[in-house]
Write a protein that holds these residues in place. Structure first.
Motif, PDB file in Angstrom:
ATOM      1  N   ALA A  17     -61.085  65.691  -3.457  1.00 46.23           N
ATOM      2  CA  ALA A  17     -60.478  64.661  -3.376  1.00 46.23           C
ATOM      3  C   ALA A  17     -62.008  64.512  -1.327  1.00 46.23           C
ATOM      4  O   ALA A  17     -62.342  65.918  -0.862  1.00 46.23           O
ATOM      5  N   LEU A  18     -62.648  63.899  -1.427  1.00 44.32           N
ATOM      6  CA  LEU A  18     -63.693  63.275  -0.342  1.00 44.32           C
ATOM      7  C   LEU A  18     -62.521  62.227   0.734  1.00 44.32           C
ATOM      8  O   LEU A  18     -61.744  62.333   0.534  1.00 44.32           O
ATOM      9  N   GLN A  19     -63.146  63.282   1.639  1.00 48.45           N
ATOM     10  CA  GLN A  19     -61.853  63.556   2.993  1.00 48.45           C
ATOM     11  C   GLN A  19     -62.514  62.421   4.156  1.00 48.45           C
ATOM     12  O   GLN A  19     -63.740  61.802   4.101  1.00 48.45           O
ATOM     13  N   PRO A  20     -61.486  61.711   4.462  1.00 47.05           N
ATOM     14  CA  PRO A  20     -61.610  61.039   5.145  1.00 47.05           C
ATOM     15  C   PRO A  20     -63.062  60.551   6.320  1.00 47.05           C
ATOM     16  O   PRO A  20     -63.464  59.750   6.209  1.00 47.05           O
ATOM     17  N   PRO A  21     -63.101  62.167   6.767  1.00 49.52           N
ATOM     18  CA  PRO A  21     -64.445  62.029   7.960  1.00 49.52           C
ATOM     19  C   PRO A  21     -65.630  61.372   7.693  1.00 49.52           C
ATOM     20  O   PRO A  21     -66.937  61.086   7.803  1.00 49.52           O
ATOM     21  N   ASP A  22     -65.470  62.050   5.734  1.00 54.08           N
ATOM     22  CA  ASP A  22     -67.091  62.035   4.912  1.00 54.08           C
ATOM     23  C   ASP A  22     -67.055  60.416   4.344  1.00 54.08           C
ATOM     24  O   ASP A  22     -67.439  60.253   3.680  1.00 54.08           O
ATOM     25  N   ILE A  23     -65.803  59.326   4.186  1.00 56.85           N
ATOM     26  CA  ILE A  23     -66.053  58.253   3.928  1.00 56.85           C
ATOM     27  C   ILE A  23     -67.255  57.010   4.897  1.00 56.85           C
ATOM     28  O   ILE A  23     -66.093  56.801   6.094  1.00 56.85           O
ATOM     29  N   THR A  24     -68.090  56.456   4.045  1.00 58.18           N
ATOM     30  CA  THR A  24     -68.825  56.187   4.936  1.00 58.18           C
ATOM     31  C   THR A  24     -68.533  54.177   4.712  1.00 58.18           C
ATOM     32  O   THR A  24     -69.276  53.600   5.328  1.00 58.18           O
ATOM     33  N   GLU A  25     -67.527  54.319   3.595  1.00 55.11           N
ATOM     34  CA  GLU A  25     -67.605  52.862   3.123  1.00 55.11           C
ATOM     35  C   GLU A  25     -67.531  51.525   4.084  1.00 55.11           C
ATOM     36  O   GLU A  25     -66.199  52.221   4.943  1.00 55.11           O
ATOM     37  N   ALA A  26     -67.676  50.520   4.333  1.00 55.34           N
ATOM     38  CA  ALA A  26     -67.647  49.911   5.438  1.00 55.34           C
ATOM     39  C   ALA A  26     -66.657  49.022   5.199  1.00 55.34           C
ATOM     40  O   ALA A  26     -65.074  49.017   5.895  1.00 55.34           O
ATOM     41  N   THR A  27     -65.574  49.212   3.805  1.00 59.14           N
ATOM     42  CA  THR A  27     -64.540  48.615   3.632  1.00 59.14           C
ATOM     43  C   THR A  27     -63.122  49.123   4.004  1.00 59.14           C
ATOM     44  O   THR A  27     -62.555  49.163   4.494  1.00 59.14           O
ATOM     45  N   TRP A  28     -63.720  50.617   4.055  1.00 59.27           N
ATOM     46  CA  TRP A  28     -62.607  51.361   4.599  1.00 59.27           C
ATOM     47  C   TRP A  28     -62.483  51.475   5.710  1.00 59.27           C
ATOM     48  O   TRP A  28     -61.395  51.313   6.383  1.00 59.27           O
ATOM     49  N   LYS A  29     -63.581  51.310   6.647  1.00 58.42           N
ATOM     50  CA  LYS A  29     -63.399  51.930   7.691  1.00 58.42           C
ATOM     51  C   LYS A  29     -63.243  50.337   8.791  1.00 58.42           C
ATOM     52  O   LYS A  29     -62.372  50.259  10.024  1.00 58.42           O
ATOM     53  N   LYS A  30     -62.522  48.882   8.156  1.00 60.29           N
ATOM     54  CA  LYS A  30     -62.166  47.879   8.485  1.00 60.29           C
ATOM     55  C   LYS A  30     -60.661  47.462   7.983  1.00 60.29           C
ATOM     56  O   LYS A  30     -59.983  46.915   8.259  1.00 60.29           O
ATOM     57  N   LEU A  31     -59.693  48.915   7.289  1.00 66.87           N
ATOM     58  CA  LEU A  31     -58.642  49.143   7.060  1.00 66.87           C
ATOM     59  C   LEU A  31     -57.715  48.916   8.564  1.00 66.87           C
ATOM     60  O   LEU A  31     -57.708  49.848   8.855  1.00 66.87           O
ATOM     61  N   PRO A  32     -56.959  48.216   8.463  1.00 62.56           N
ATOM     62  CA  PRO A  32     -55.852  48.313   9.997  1.00 62.56           C
ATOM     63  C   PRO A  32     -55.371  49.618   9.977  1.00 62.56           C
ATOM     64  O   PRO A  32     -55.346  49.941  11.246  1.00 62.56           O
ATOM     65  N   ALA A  33     -54.798  50.000   9.035  1.00 63.87           N
ATOM     66  CA  ALA A  33     -54.397  51.446   9.219  1.00 63.87           C
ATOM     67  C   ALA A  33     -55.256  52.412   9.723  1.00 63.87           C
ATOM     68  O   ALA A  33     -55.368  53.586  10.390  1.00 63.87           O
ATOM     69  N   VAL A  34     -56.766  52.651   8.940  1.00 64.23           N
ATOM     70  CA  VAL A  34     -57.797  53.298  10.138  1.00 64.23           C
ATOM     71  C   VAL A  34     -58.149  53.112  11.181  1.00 64.23           C
ATOM     72  O   VAL A  34     -58.452  53.383  11.783  1.00 64.23           O
ATOM     73  N   LYS A  35     -57.953  51.444  11.534  1.00 66.80           N
ATOM     74  CA  LYS A  35     -58.833  51.085  12.402  1.00 66.80           C
ATOM     75  C   LYS A  35     -57.411  51.660  13.946  1.00 66.80           C
ATOM     76  O   LYS A  35     -57.861  51.878  14.545  1.00 66.80           O
ATOM     77  N   ALA A  36     -56.264  51.533  13.143  1.00 67.54           N
ATOM     78  CA  ALA A  36     -55.196  51.714  14.035  1.00 67.54           C
ATOM     79  C   ALA A  36     -55.072  53.750  14.414  1.00 67.54           C
ATOM     80  O   ALA A  36     -54.267  54.177  15.230  1.00 67.54           O
ATOM     81  N   GLY A  37     -55.682  54.545  13.142  1.00 67.85           N
ATOM     82  CA  GLY A  37     -55.498  55.762  13.913  1.00 67.85           C
ATOM     83  C   GLY A  37     -54.505  55.871  12.825  1.00 67.85           C
ATOM     84  O   GLY A  37     -54.337  56.991  13.328  1.00 67.85           O
ATOM     85  N   GLN A  38     -53.761  55.519  11.843  1.00 66.87           N
ATOM     86  CA  GLN A  38     -52.465  55.804  12.087  1.00 66.87           C
ATOM     87  C   GLN A  38     -53.200  56.201   9.897  1.00 66.87           C
ATOM     88  O   GLN A  38     -52.631  55.629   9.040  1.00 66.87           O
ATOM     89  N   VAL A  39     -54.148  57.220   9.981  1.00 67.41           N
ATOM     90  CA  VAL A  39     -54.362  58.175   8.530  1.00 67.41           C
ATOM     91  C   VAL A  39     -54.222  59.215   8.587  1.00 67.41           C
ATOM     92  O   VAL A  39     -54.082  59.673   9.746  1.00 67.41           O
TER      93      VAL A  39
END
Length: 351
Positions: free
Chosen positions: A297-319
């Protein structure tokens, strides 16, 4: 299901099943993969525990294997071998994700010294029948991710030849809570000669039980926190429901508020997961996202999609990470509970 993608679901899709489980479950359902030679390394000496006399074990497919002596030459799926290792039982050969491209142990290899086992296949569809035969296996052990009893990571094309080498034992990790396969692995290890009264073993089980109690309390204290189980590929994002996956089914019994894609949405993923385009990755509100930790699986640090980075949980560091194919020992499953409990205890409502 495990993360192994299948032809009509796409290899990555099923692998994501892990989103649900991975490539495998779906793949296993469809069959697939080539029996290619692969792996190397020197084999170990077999089981670490000494036990003699007749041996029999009824697996989760209702099939009983009977042998004149307790198996010494064991071939097993990597995750199974890793669990047996934690109970003091070693194997000679493994198949399934064992080493990463840089030669390091795969996450599914646990604490095993992979230089001391013969790797019969490292990826989906890869199983060196000739190397397996050379090990003269007494038994072949794997997990089962479907109701048909398909042995995980045993290629459809060569399963008959492999079955001629040694009787198979299947432990089901399909549509049941985590505690059930944990108990079954315990029983299997004990039958193979493991000392289940050893301090390290009994203490690990106590830690697991304590972690379960902690997670239950954390979930009770934060009932409004939504947790989503995801898995990523370059093309798609997979959202797993609690049904079928042993870890998610167990988390649900402990009160964790999981995101649940409707059954219709999971149909394409065999009931394990829903596939979303990256444009629709925000379809479900989530405060914590658990991401598939398998190397497929593609790991979070390697996800470059802007839509992913905008997710509230991602922005809050809750991954946090998730192991869709847990190593079935209490020692290895305890961190899965502890990690989620800690995340819940610290989580803020962001969705």
């Amino acid at each position: 299901m495990p993360n192994s993608r299948a032809s009509h679901l796409t290899r990555r899709g099923i692998l994501a099943a892990g989103g649900a489980l991975g490539l495998g479950a779906a793949l296993a359902a469809c069959g697939g993969g080539d029996a290619k030679s692969g792996g190397d390394g020197d084999s170990d000496s077999g089981t670490a525990a000494a036990k003699s006399g007749p041996w029999s074990f009824e697996d989760d497919r209702g099939r009983t294997v009977k042998l004149g002596e307790t198996p010494r030459n064991i071939v097993a799926f990597t995750g199974v071998a890793a669990a047996l290792y934690d109970y003091g039982i070693s194997v000679k050969g493994v198949f399934g994700p064992t080493r990463t491209p840089d030669g390091k142990p795969d996450v599914q290899a646990g604490d095993m010294d992979i230089s001391k086992v013969t790797v019969l296949g490292n990826v989906w569809g890869q199983f060196n029948v000739e190397k397996c035969a050379a090990l003269a296996p007494d038994v072949l052990i794997s997990t089962v991710f479907d109701g048909a009893g398909t042995l995980w990571y045993v290629p459809e094309e060569s399963k008959d030849k492999i079955a001629e080498l040694a009787p198979g034992v299947g432990l089901s990790v399909y549509d049941r809570p985590l505690t059930e396969p944990l108990q079954r692995m315990w029983a299997l290890a004990e039958s193979l000669g493991a000392d289940m009264k050893a301090a390290a073993v009994t203490e690990a089980r106590k830690r697991f039980e304590a972690a379960a109690a902690r997670l239950r309390e954390a979930a009770k204290a934060k009932p409004g926190i939504k947790v989503m189980a995801g898995s990523a590929s370059q093309e798609l994002f997979y959202v797993s429901g609690s049904n079928l996956s042993i870890d998610l089914e167990y988390f649900k019994t402990l009160g964790v508020n999981l995101v649940e894609p409707p059954e219709k949405a999971k149909a394409e993923g065999g009931g394990w997961y829903e596939s979303l385009s990256w444009e629709n990755v925000d379809k479900y509100a989530a405060d914590i996202i658990m991401m598939d930790d398998r190397t497929s699986a593609l790991q979070p640090p390697d996800i470059t999609e802007a839509t992913w980075k905008k997710l509230p949980a991602v922005k809050a560091g809750q991954v946090i990470s998730r192991s869709p194919e847990p190593i079935l020992s209490y020692d290895k499953c305890t961190p899965l509970l502890t990690g989620l409990a800690e995340a819940l205890e610290k989580a803020k409502k962001v969705s």
